[in-house]
Design a protein around this motif. Structure first.
Motif, PDB file in Angstrom:
ATOM      1  N   LYS A   1      50.706 -44.750 -63.460  1.00 42.30           N
ATOM      2  CA  LYS A   1      50.030 -44.544 -62.171  1.00 42.30           C
ATOM      3  C   LYS A   1      48.948 -45.582 -61.891  1.00 42.30           C
TER       4      LYS A   1
ATOM      5  N   ARG B   1      50.354 -49.099 -58.377  1.00 43.05           N
ATOM      6  CA  ARG B   1      49.646 -48.837 -57.122  1.00 43.05           C
ATOM      7  C   ARG B   1      49.153 -50.183 -56.605  1.00 43.05           C
TER       8      ARG B   1
ATOM      9  N   ASN C   1      52.984 -40.796 -65.631  1.00 42.91           N
ATOM     10  CA  ASN C   1      51.523 -40.707 -65.614  1.00 42.91           C
ATOM     11  C   ASN C   1      50.849 -41.968 -66.151  1.00 42.91           C
TER      12      ASN C   1
END
Length: 374
Positions: free
Chosen positions: A272, A276, A269
């Motif tokens: 994230k 990306r 988490n």
């Protein structure tokens, strides 16, 4: 005795981008969590546009420094060759200043004063001549038989010459006074000031010229040091670029986002926003782990109160949270000599995986049970 812990891959390798100088690690293609990867397979692609532009600018800077150094070397060479001529020129300027000052003091100033006196004297004599001529004409015309009209014309002409001579003398006295009292003192002051200024300028030039040459030589050394530093920086950035262009898997295995600490997975988490497209990583930040899963073991927390109840080689049974009905034979491999947490020691257990049993995934929770004897 029951201990809690996690499954660990002892061969797991964490991944990070170990750039030494470049910090803008912007993601183009992020790694895929849970993907099986091959050795040397690219797992992360970073944006290299900015670092390539930076390297290009460093190349330009190096070329500019090379040109500047070449120009400066020629200027230094010219200055060294001209140094004797410059010294001769300074000596010449000093000599000219002394000669000009001496000629002004000994020749031009005395001559100008004499000239002013002679001009005044000439006007005085001219007035005296005119006055004498007028007086003589008056005496002569009193005794001769010329007509009265002719006498008046000649006398008037003589009177006019006298008046003009008188006015010229008055103007000459004013000019003479101005020359003697104002212009000559001012000129002398200006000449003295200019001479002293020239002496100071020449004295300064004698000091500055060698310093300017030394300054050019120091500038050359500075350029050399700057070029050396630019070259070092360019080399470092090139190494960073090579690292950024080859984020590959060091072995076959499964890719996990994040890291493992004694088998416990950090989770994905927090990564994230970074893993990306457009996300930004930090240098040396461990963002993923490759798990070959060939040698798995259990890492468990051993309470300090139970430290002396177990020993290396002690047999036990391991239960996975995902398969709590199966008990896997295991044995204690190692026990840490110092605590890993307050009141807790690290215990490592080897696991014997039965044939046909699906090996547990790193990060899986497990429980170790062993019989202790007091």
């Amino acid at each position: 005795l029951t201990l809690k812990g996690y499954i660990e891959d002892s061969d797991a390798i964490s991944l990070s981008v170990s750039t030494q100088n470049w910090t803008d690690l912007r993601v183009i293609t992020p790694p895929v969590h849970g993907q099986e990867v091959k050795k040397n397979e690219v797992v992360l692609k970073l944006d290299t546009e900015k670092i390539l532009k930076n390297l290009q600018m460093l190349s330009y800077e190096l070329k500019i420094l090379d040109f500047n150094k070449e120009i400066l070397q020629e200027e230094i060479k010219l200055a060294e060759e001209l140094e004797p001529l410059e010294k001769e020129k300074i000596d010449q300027l000093e000599n000219y200043a002394k000669v000009d000052y001496k000629r002004y003091k000994e020749i031009y100033l005395p001559f100008d004063k004499r000239s002013a006196s002679m001009s005044l004297k000439r006007n005085e004599e001219y007035l005296a001549y005119a006055a004498e001529e007028l007086n003589q004409l008056k005496k002569m015309y009193e005794a001769d038989d010329l007509t009265e009209e002719t006498e008046e014309i000649i006398l008037q002409r003589a009177q006019n010459q006298y008046d003009q001579a008188k006015f010229s003398l008055e103007a000459a006295k004013i000019r003479n006074e101005e020359l003697m009292q104002i212009r000559f003192p001012r000129d002398q002051t200006a000449i003295d000031t200019n001479f002293n200024r020239d002496k100071l300028s020449i004295k300064t030039m004698r000091k500055i010229k060698p310093v300017e040459l030394n300054l050019q030589k120091l500038e050359g050394k500075k350029i050399s040091e700057e070029r050396k530093q630019f070259a070092i920086n360019k080399s470092k950035i090139e190494k960073d670029l090579k690292i950024m262009q080859s984020i590959k898997s060091p072995s076959n295995g499964v890719l996990f986002w994040g890291t493992f600490d004694r088998g416990k997975w950090s989770g994905g988490n927090s990564l994230k926003p970074k893993l990306r497209k457009g996300g930004v990583l930090k240098p040396f930040e461990e963002f993923a782990t490759i798990s070959p899963s060939k040698r798995i073991r259990a890492r468990l927390n051993l309470p300090e109160k139970n430290l002396h109840q177990v020993s290396i080689g002690h047999e036990a049974n391991l239960t996975l949270t995902s398969a709590d009905e199966s008990k896997l034979p295991s044995s204690i491999k190692s026990i840490s000599k110092t605590p890993v947490l307050p009141g807790t020691y690290d215990l490592t257990a080897d696991i014997m995986i039965p044939k046909g049993f699906l090996p547990p995934v790193p990060g899986s929770a497990c429980t170790l049970e062993c019989v202790t004897y007091l």
